[in-house]
Scaffold this motif. Structure first.
Motif, PDB file in Angstrom:
ATOM      1  N   GLU A 179     -41.194 -28.328  21.551  1.00  0.00           N
ATOM      2  CA  GLU A 179     -42.165 -28.870  20.590  1.00  0.00           C
ATOM      3  C   GLU A 179     -41.688 -28.693  19.159  1.00  0.00           C
ATOM      4  O   GLU A 179     -41.868 -29.574  18.315  1.00  0.00           O
ATOM      5  N   ASP A 180     -41.075 -27.548  18.857  1.00  0.00           N
ATOM      6  CA  ASP A 180     -40.561 -27.329  17.501  1.00  0.00           C
ATOM      7  C   ASP A 180     -39.512 -28.369  17.141  1.00  0.00           C
ATOM      8  O   ASP A 180     -39.444 -28.835  16.001  1.00  0.00           O
ATOM      9  N   ARG A 183     -41.256 -31.885  16.073  1.00  0.00           N
ATOM     10  CA  ARG A 183     -42.354 -31.959  15.097  1.00  0.00           C
ATOM     11  C   ARG A 183     -42.184 -33.106  14.106  1.00  0.00           C
ATOM     12  O   ARG A 183     -43.167 -33.671  13.627  1.00  0.00           O
TER      13      ARG A 183
END
Length: 250
Positions: A179-180, A183
């Motif tokens: 997910e990072d 972003r």
């Protein structure tokens, strides 16, 4: 002056008696009761704007909801009681953070402020969200927050780290690392990334949990965190359906 009082009281958490003392040092005499009345009148004046923000936030395809306890002082009541402040966060097209206050944590609160919402609700597994989604399944889908699920494993891990708790937290770490990386991507790009990278990790995690349960005693400390997720697995997979659905609502 009123704007300054609002910032002091509600952004910097200065109680009214300290505001009164600060004003006194300037040679002015404004009682805290007067400041409190001004704040009440100001809140009434901005209420239409608050309601507008609420309606815009609930126009989101995806909203995040969570609640936190606050202390409530009642007239003629000797002790503070626990009330709740509910935060609702809109999506990128409706970037509003709005709040609702209730005197308890019952289902009546979210039932009232979510009764006209259609879309995806991101929350923890508090029973009131789960029951509302079951009733409103035709218009509201539910995505469970992975940060809340991770916390249940972390609590067990901190009591005494084991190979099992370490493995579970590694799966979460992989999901959050992915997910990072996504972003700054568009929602379509993020969805493609999740299908390629997050889905295999999530499936491995599910397979691992399925394999662990038969080996555990009924009162094993990890059974509860695992069942927390397995019972709601469709909601924990929901973020794979759209790049706009966050993995967690932190």
């Amino acid at each position: 002056m009123l704007a300054s009082f609002v910032v002091d009281r509600f952004a910097d958490y200065l109680p009214y008696y300290r505001l009164e003392e600060r004003i006194n040092r300037l040679g002015l005499k404004i009682p805290r009761s007067t400041i409190a009345r001004w704040m009440i009148k100001l809140s009434q004046a901005v209420l239409p704007l608050v309601e507008r923000m609420r309606s815009l936030a609930k126009a989101s395809d995806v909203i995040c909801v969570d609640e936190t306890p606050v202390k409530l002082l009642k007239p003629d009541f000797p002790q503070a009681t626990t009330a709740y402040l509910w935060t609702l966060v809109g999506d990128q097209q409706h970037p509003y953070n709005v709040y609702y206050f209730t005197e308890d944590r019952s289902r009546a609160g979210p039932e009232q402020f979510l009764n006209d919402y259609s879309g995806v609700l991101v929350s923890d597994a508090y029973v009131c969200y789960e029951s509302l989604q079951s009733e409103w399944a035709e218009r509201m889908a539910w995505a469970c927050c992975h940060a809340h699920a991770r916390r249940t494993f972390e609590e067990v891990h901190h009591l005494g780290a084991t190979r099992q708790t370490t493995q579970a937290l590694c799966y979460f770490q992989l999901l959050f690392d992915i997910e990072d990386q996504g972003r700054r991507l568009t929602t379509d790009e993020r969805l493609a990334m999740r299908q390629k990278e997050s889905r295999p990790v999530l499936q491995q995690f599910k397979t691992w949990m399925d394999e662990q349960l038969p080996t555990m005693r009924p009162k094993h400390v990890l059974r509860k965190p695992i069942e927390y997720m397995r019972k709601r697995w469709a909601s924990f997979e929901r973020f794979l359906e759209s790049g706009a659905i966050p993995l967690e609502n932190n």
